[in-house]
Write a protein that holds these residues in place. Structure first.
Motif, PDB file in Angstrom:
ATOM      1  N   UNK A   1     -21.988 -41.342  11.079  1.00  0.00           N
ATOM      2  CA  UNK A   1     -22.550 -42.672  11.333  1.00  0.00           C
ATOM      3  C   UNK A   1     -22.351 -43.596  10.146  1.00  0.00           C
ATOM      4  N   UNK A   2     -22.542 -43.061   8.942  1.00  0.00           N
ATOM      5  CA  UNK A   2     -22.318 -43.864   7.734  1.00  0.00           C
ATOM      6  C   UNK A   2     -20.854 -44.280   7.630  1.00  0.00           C
ATOM      7  N   UNK A   3     -19.947 -43.349   7.924  1.00  0.00           N
ATOM      8  CA  UNK A   3     -18.515 -43.648   7.837  1.00  0.00           C
ATOM      9  C   UNK A   3     -18.122 -44.737   8.842  1.00  0.00           C
ATOM     10  N   UNK A   4     -18.621 -44.614  10.071  1.00  0.00           N
ATOM     11  CA  UNK A   4     -18.330 -45.636  11.073  1.00  0.00           C
ATOM     12  C   UNK A   4     -18.896 -46.990  10.642  1.00  0.00           C
ATOM     13  N   UNK A   5     -20.141 -47.019  10.186  1.00  0.00           N
ATOM     14  CA  UNK A   5     -20.778 -48.272   9.771  1.00  0.00           C
ATOM     15  C   UNK A   5     -20.001 -48.926   8.633  1.00  0.00           C
ATOM     16  N   UNK A   6     -19.569 -48.119   7.681  1.00  0.00           N
ATOM     17  CA  UNK A   6     -18.814 -48.629   6.540  1.00  0.00           C
ATOM     18  C   UNK A   6     -17.477 -49.220   6.997  1.00  0.00           C
ATOM     19  N   UNK A   7     -16.762 -48.494   7.840  1.00  0.00           N
ATOM     20  CA  UNK A   7     -15.464 -48.973   8.331  1.00  0.00           C
ATOM     21  C   UNK A   7     -15.615 -50.254   9.145  1.00  0.00           C
ATOM     22  N   UNK A   8     -16.580 -50.267  10.054  1.00  0.00           N
ATOM     23  CA  UNK A   8     -16.777 -51.442  10.909  1.00  0.00           C
ATOM     24  C   UNK A   8     -17.194 -52.666  10.109  1.00  0.00           C
ATOM     25  N   UNK A   9     -18.091 -52.478   9.154  1.00  0.00           N
ATOM     26  CA  UNK A   9     -18.559 -53.599   8.341  1.00  0.00           C
ATOM     27  C   UNK A   9     -17.439 -54.154   7.483  1.00  0.00           C
ATOM     28  N   UNK A  10     -16.645 -53.270   6.888  1.00  0.00           N
ATOM     29  CA  UNK A  10     -15.529 -53.731   6.048  1.00  0.00           C
ATOM     30  C   UNK A  10     -14.477 -54.475   6.857  1.00  0.00           C
ATOM     31  N   UNK A  11     -14.285 -54.101   8.116  1.00  0.00           N
ATOM     32  CA  UNK A  11     -13.276 -54.738   8.963  1.00  0.00           C
ATOM     33  C   UNK A  11     -13.790 -55.998   9.647  1.00  0.00           C
TER      34      UNK A  11
END
Length: 152
Positions: A100-110
């Motif tokens: 969940x953290x990895x997805x949140x980080x990727x989505x927020x950065x993009x």
């Protein structure tokens, strides 16, 4: 006691003297020697604080104190013991699901690099994917409490 390092988000040198966060400094020294901040400094800083402020800091080779860096949004907080705070945040994040953290980080950065409709579609697809992970199921089963907003 003094320490130096490269500020990762902007390729600037940081210096702290003693334990005072008010004496922490962010320096854009590269302009003073006739070059510019490499390592993404010219690309990341404007995204964080806006073009005008970034140009002022970069072109003039300004030094920014810890409190001023916080005030203009370069850093999230100024604390007396950065290592202790980093470990505290790390412990908090380690109790969350890694996927969940990895997805949140990727989505927020993009988020700022694509149209909103595209980002929302990616978020829906990613949410469905993360909900199938063991850590999400465990988190829902355990009823992990959200971090209190006052602690942020």
């Amino acid at each position: 006691m003094s320490s130096q390092g490269v500020y990762p988000a902007s390729s600037f040198v940081t210096t702290t003297s003693g334990n005072s966060p008010t004496r922490a400094l962010l320096r854009a020294q590269s302009r003073r020697i006739g070059i510019f901040p490499g390592g993404g400094g010219t690309q990341r800083l404007p995204r964080i604080i806006g073009e005008a402020r970034a140009l002022e800091i970069i072109l003039r080779g300004l030094t920014v104190t810890g409190p001023r860096a916080h005030e203009i949004g370069i850093v999230h907080e100024v604390v007396p013991d950065p290592l202790a705070r980093a470990l505290e945040i790390g412990a908090e994040l380690s109790s969350r699901g890694a996927e969940g953290l990895a997805f949140a980080k990727r989505l927020t950065r993009a988020a700022l690099d694509c149209p909103l409709t595209e980002g929302l579609a990616d978020e829906r697809k990613s949410f469905a994917a993360v909900m199938r992970t063991a850590s999400a199921r465990k988190g829902l089963q355990d009823g992990r409490p959200p971090t209190e907003i006052q602690k942020l």
